[in-house]
Design a protein around this motif. Structure first.
Motif, mmCIF file in Angstrom:
data_model
loop_
_atom_site.group_PDB
_atom_site.id
_atom_site.type_symbol
_atom_site.label_atom_id
_atom_site.label_comp_id
_atom_site.label_asym_id
_atom_site.label_seq_id
_atom_site.Cartn_x
_atom_site.Cartn_y
_atom_site.Cartn_z
ATOM 1 N N LYS A 146 -9.869 24.726 2.452
ATOM 2 C CA LYS A 146 -9.147 25.987 2.261
ATOM 3 C C LYS A 146 -10.116 27.125 2.501
ATOM 4 O O LYS A 146 -11.329 26.959 2.372
ATOM 5 N N GLU B 75 -10.290 29.543 7.390
ATOM 6 C CA GLU B 75 -10.279 28.120 7.056
ATOM 7 C C GLU B 75 -11.134 27.320 8.033
ATOM 8 O O GLU B 75 -11.839 26.388 7.649
ATOM 9 N N ASN C 62 -13.290 24.868 -0.811
ATOM 10 C CA ASN C 62 -13.021 26.224 -0.326
ATOM 11 C C ASN C 62 -14.292 26.810 0.291
ATOM 12 O O ASN C 62 -14.428 28.005 0.447
#
Length: 145
Positions: free
Chosen positions: A91, A36, A121
């Motif tokens: 994320k 992350e 992400n």
């Protein structure tokens, strides 16, 4: 979804006792390099180099209160008046950008009350404008004000 085209970036990485660290230029300190954190650092570089957001208007992993709970947001962008303007939830790359991820950013917005939310992400992101209690998906990350 918005595909992110990252600029060239040479992160500063070091290893201590089998743990890798990456230098966070916004926080001005070394942080543990997790999947992350890799996304967060690359997205910060994207905001600074591509979107031209000044580093001085970025905050990373600051604590906020949600009722009795203490939470940490990933990135908040402030406007020129030091008012929170955008929340960015990061994320790791294998996490889908779904309603659960958006709900996390929306919970932070209960306290922050920003006009823009972004979830990412690392490969893709989704951007939303919050207007009068309505969430509208955007086709691009907003230009800085």
């Amino acid at each position: 979804m918005i595909k992110i085209e990252y600029p060239p970036y040479q992160p500063r990485i070091k290893k201590e006792n089998d743990t890798e660290f990456i230098f966070d230029a916004v926080r001005k300190r070394w942080v543990v390099l997790t999947p992350e954190e890799w996304v967060r650092q690359n997205f910060l570089e994207y905001l600074i180099q591509v979107k031209k957001y000044p580093p001085s208007l970025l905050a990373v992993e600051k604590e906020i209160r949600l009722g009795d709970l203490k939470k940490r947001f990933d990135i908040v962008v402030y406007d020129v008046h030091s008012k929170p303007w955008m929340i960015i939830e990061c994320k790791e790359m294998n996490v889908s950008l779904n309603r659960q991820v958006l709900d996390q950013a929306l919970r932070y917005n209960i306290t922050m009350q920003v006009p823009y939310l972004v979830i990412t992400n690392g490969s893709y992101c989704m951007a939303f404008q919050c207007t009068d209690g309505t969430l509208n998906e955007l086709q691009a990350i907003p230009a800085r004000t």
